[in-house]
Design a protein around this motif. Sequence first.
Motif, PDB file in Angstrom:
ATOM      1  N   GLY A 183       0.842  -1.188   0.000  1.00 28.88           N
ATOM      2  CA  GLY A 183       0.000   0.000   0.000  1.00 28.88           C
ATOM      3  C   GLY A 183       0.873   1.232   0.000  1.00 28.88           C
ATOM      4  O   GLY A 183       2.019   1.191   0.412  1.00 28.88           O
ATOM      5  N   ALA A 184       0.292   2.326  -0.460  1.00 26.70           N
ATOM      6  CA  ALA A 184       1.061   3.570  -0.506  1.00 26.70           C
ATOM      7  C   ALA A 184       0.135   4.765  -0.424  1.00 26.70           C
ATOM      8  O   ALA A 184      -0.979   4.735  -0.932  1.00 26.70           O
ATOM      9  CB  ALA A 184       1.874   3.639  -1.801  1.00 26.70           C
ATOM     10  N   VAL A 185       0.640   5.809   0.218  1.00 21.94           N
ATOM     11  CA  VAL A 185      -0.068   7.078   0.221  1.00 21.94           C
ATOM     12  C   VAL A 185       0.055   7.646  -1.189  1.00 21.94           C
ATOM     13  O   VAL A 185       1.154   7.750  -1.728  1.00 21.94           O
ATOM     14  CB  VAL A 185       0.532   8.047   1.257  1.00 21.94           C
ATOM     15  CG1 VAL A 185      -0.034   9.440   1.083  1.00 21.94           C
ATOM     16  CG2 VAL A 185       0.282   7.536   2.667  1.00 21.94           C
ATOM     17  N   GLU A 186      -1.080   7.952  -1.774  1.00 22.62           N
ATOM     18  CA  GLU A 186      -1.101   8.475  -3.143  1.00 22.62           C
ATOM     19  C   GLU A 186      -1.114   9.996  -3.179  1.00 22.62           C
ATOM     20  O   GLU A 186      -0.512  10.601  -4.049  1.00 22.62           O
ATOM     21  CB  GLU A 186      -2.333   7.946  -3.896  1.00 22.62           C
ATOM     22  CG  GLU A 186      -2.352   6.445  -4.071  1.00 22.62           C
ATOM     23  CD  GLU A 186      -1.288   5.949  -5.026  1.00 22.62           C
ATOM     24  OE1 GLU A 186      -0.997   6.649  -6.013  1.00 22.62           O
ATOM     25  OE2 GLU A 186      -0.736   4.872  -4.771  1.00 22.62           O
ATOM     26  N   GLU A 187      -1.824  10.604  -2.225  1.00 17.31           N
ATOM     27  CA  GLU A 187      -1.989  12.053  -2.283  1.00 17.31           C
ATOM     28  C   GLU A 187      -2.423  12.593  -0.926  1.00 17.31           C
ATOM     29  O   GLU A 187      -3.178  11.955  -0.204  1.00 17.31           O
ATOM     30  CB  GLU A 187      -3.051  12.381  -3.336  1.00 17.31           C
ATOM     31  CG  GLU A 187      -3.332  13.841  -3.535  1.00 17.31           C
ATOM     32  CD  GLU A 187      -4.407  14.073  -4.585  1.00 17.31           C
ATOM     33  OE1 GLU A 187      -4.365  15.150  -5.198  1.00 17.31           O
ATOM     34  OE2 GLU A 187      -5.285  13.210  -4.789  1.00 17.31           O
ATOM     35  N   CYS A 188      -1.932  13.785  -0.594  1.00 21.24           N
ATOM     36  CA  CYS A 188      -2.369  14.535   0.587  1.00 21.24           C
ATOM     37  C   CYS A 188      -3.023  15.809   0.075  1.00 21.24           C
ATOM     38  O   CYS A 188      -2.394  16.573  -0.648  1.00 21.24           O
ATOM     39  CB  CYS A 188      -1.175  14.928   1.436  1.00 21.24           C
ATOM     40  SG  CYS A 188      -0.837  13.853   2.796  1.00 21.24           S
ATOM     41  N   VAL A 189      -4.280  16.030   0.444  1.00 24.38           N
ATOM     42  CA  VAL A 189      -4.997  17.224   0.011  1.00 24.38           C
ATOM     43  C   VAL A 189      -5.362  18.030   1.251  1.00 24.38           C
ATOM     44  O   VAL A 189      -6.029  17.527   2.154  1.00 24.38           O
ATOM     45  CB  VAL A 189      -6.271  16.857  -0.781  1.00 24.38           C
ATOM     46  CG1 VAL A 189      -7.043  18.107  -1.173  1.00 24.38           C
ATOM     47  CG2 VAL A 189      -5.922  16.020  -1.999  1.00 24.38           C
ATOM     48  N   CYS A 190      -4.911  19.268   1.272  1.00 24.72           N
ATOM     49  CA  CYS A 190      -5.237  20.175   2.371  1.00 24.72           C
ATOM     50  C   CYS A 190      -6.457  21.003   1.962  1.00 24.72           C
ATOM     51  O   CYS A 190      -6.547  21.460   0.821  1.00 24.72           O
ATOM     52  CB  CYS A 190      -4.060  21.090   2.667  1.00 24.72           C
ATOM     53  SG  CYS A 190      -2.595  20.208   3.234  1.00 24.72           S
ATOM     54  N   MET A 228      -6.232  23.651  -0.944  1.00 26.27           N
ATOM     55  CA  MET A 228      -5.156  24.627  -0.839  1.00 26.27           C
ATOM     56  C   MET A 228      -3.836  23.869  -0.777  1.00 26.27           C
ATOM     57  O   MET A 228      -3.807  22.710  -0.389  1.00 26.27           O
ATOM     58  CB  MET A 228      -5.358  25.534   0.372  1.00 26.27           C
ATOM     59  CG  MET A 228      -5.490  24.839   1.698  1.00 26.27           C
ATOM     60  SD  MET A 228      -5.963  25.933   3.050  1.00 26.27           S
ATOM     61  CE  MET A 228      -4.645  27.095   3.110  1.00 26.27           C
ATOM     62  N   PRO A 229      -2.761  24.511  -1.185  1.00 26.88           N
ATOM     63  CA  PRO A 229      -1.481  23.802  -1.182  1.00 26.88           C
ATOM     64  C   PRO A 229      -1.011  23.506   0.235  1.00 26.88           C
ATOM     65  O   PRO A 229      -1.268  24.278   1.162  1.00 26.88           O
ATOM     66  CB  PRO A 229      -0.527  24.762  -1.889  1.00 26.88           C
ATOM     67  CG  PRO A 229      -1.180  26.088  -1.826  1.00 26.88           C
ATOM     68  CD  PRO A 229      -2.655  25.863  -1.692  1.00 26.88           C
ATOM     69  N   CYS A 230      -0.340  22.394   0.371  1.00 29.04           N
ATOM     70  CA  CYS A 230       0.266  22.053   1.658  1.00 29.04           C
ATOM     71  C   CYS A 230       1.437  23.004   1.872  1.00 29.04           C
ATOM     72  O   CYS A 230       2.275  23.173   0.974  1.00 29.04           O
ATOM     73  CB  CYS A 230       0.752  20.604   1.632  1.00 29.04           C
ATOM     74  SG  CYS A 230       1.362  20.035   3.228  1.00 29.04           S
ATOM     75  N   PRO A 231       1.492  23.667   3.006  1.00 30.47           N
ATOM     76  CA  PRO A 231       2.571  24.625   3.242  1.00 30.47           C
ATOM     77  C   PRO A 231       3.934  23.940   3.140  1.00 30.47           C
ATOM     78  O   PRO A 231       4.103  22.807   3.586  1.00 30.47           O
ATOM     79  CB  PRO A 231       2.330  25.121   4.664  1.00 30.47           C
ATOM     80  CG  PRO A 231       0.955  24.714   5.005  1.00 30.47           C
ATOM     81  CD  PRO A 231       0.606  23.548   4.146  1.00 30.47           C
ATOM     82  N   ASP A 232       4.865  24.619   2.546  1.00 26.91           N
ATOM     83  CA  ASP A 232       6.217  24.088   2.393  1.00 26.91           C
ATOM     84  C   ASP A 232       7.031  24.507   3.607  1.00 26.91           C
ATOM     85  O   ASP A 232       7.889  25.380   3.534  1.00 26.91           O
ATOM     86  CB  ASP A 232       6.848  24.610   1.096  1.00 26.91           C
ATOM     87  CG  ASP A 232       8.169  23.922   0.801  1.00 26.91           C
ATOM     88  OD1 ASP A 232       8.388  22.802   1.314  1.00 26.91           O
ATOM     89  OD2 ASP A 232       8.978  24.505   0.067  1.00 26.91           O
ATOM     90  N   VAL A 233       6.695  23.904   4.742  1.00 16.88           N
ATOM     91  CA  VAL A 233       7.386  24.227   5.989  1.00 16.88           C
ATOM     92  C   VAL A 233       7.940  22.938   6.580  1.00 16.88           C
ATOM     93  O   VAL A 233       7.474  21.848   6.275  1.00 16.88           O
ATOM     94  CB  VAL A 233       6.452  24.899   7.023  1.00 16.88           C
ATOM     95  CG1 VAL A 233       5.962  26.231   6.520  1.00 16.88           C
ATOM     96  CG2 VAL A 233       5.283  24.000   7.394  1.00 16.88           C
TER      97      VAL A 233
END
Length: 117
Positions: free
Chosen positions: A56-63, A71-76
């Motif tokens: 199994g694998a994480v395919e996508e994270c959506v904020c 909205m974009p995931c903050p690049d922090v």
Amino acid sequence: MIDIEAVMADFAVRQAERQTQVVEEIQQLKTVILPRLQDAGIARVEIRFDGCGDSGAVEECVCLDATSAPMPCPDVTPLEGEADKADRTGSAELPSLGQALEQLTYLALERHHPGWE
């Protein structure tokens, strides 16, 4: 000759220790991740996981914001002291928020859905 009862007892002890470790790691990651999400105005995160086949694998994270708009995931990255709490691997590289969310996902799967692969 193998003492199957001793082997099973040892396995049970190691499993219990791992579960305790996973719970601790989840709590540590949450203390690092949640403030970053709140600071960025993210109200919800949807993580898409594909568990097809033997892996199994994480395919996508959506904020998402409070109106459910993507909205974009903050690049922090976590602060250095927080990374030590969240990353017990001893890695010198600080994970991004997206990587920390992915790590949290895999830990939650291990904790709540053993055999998820």
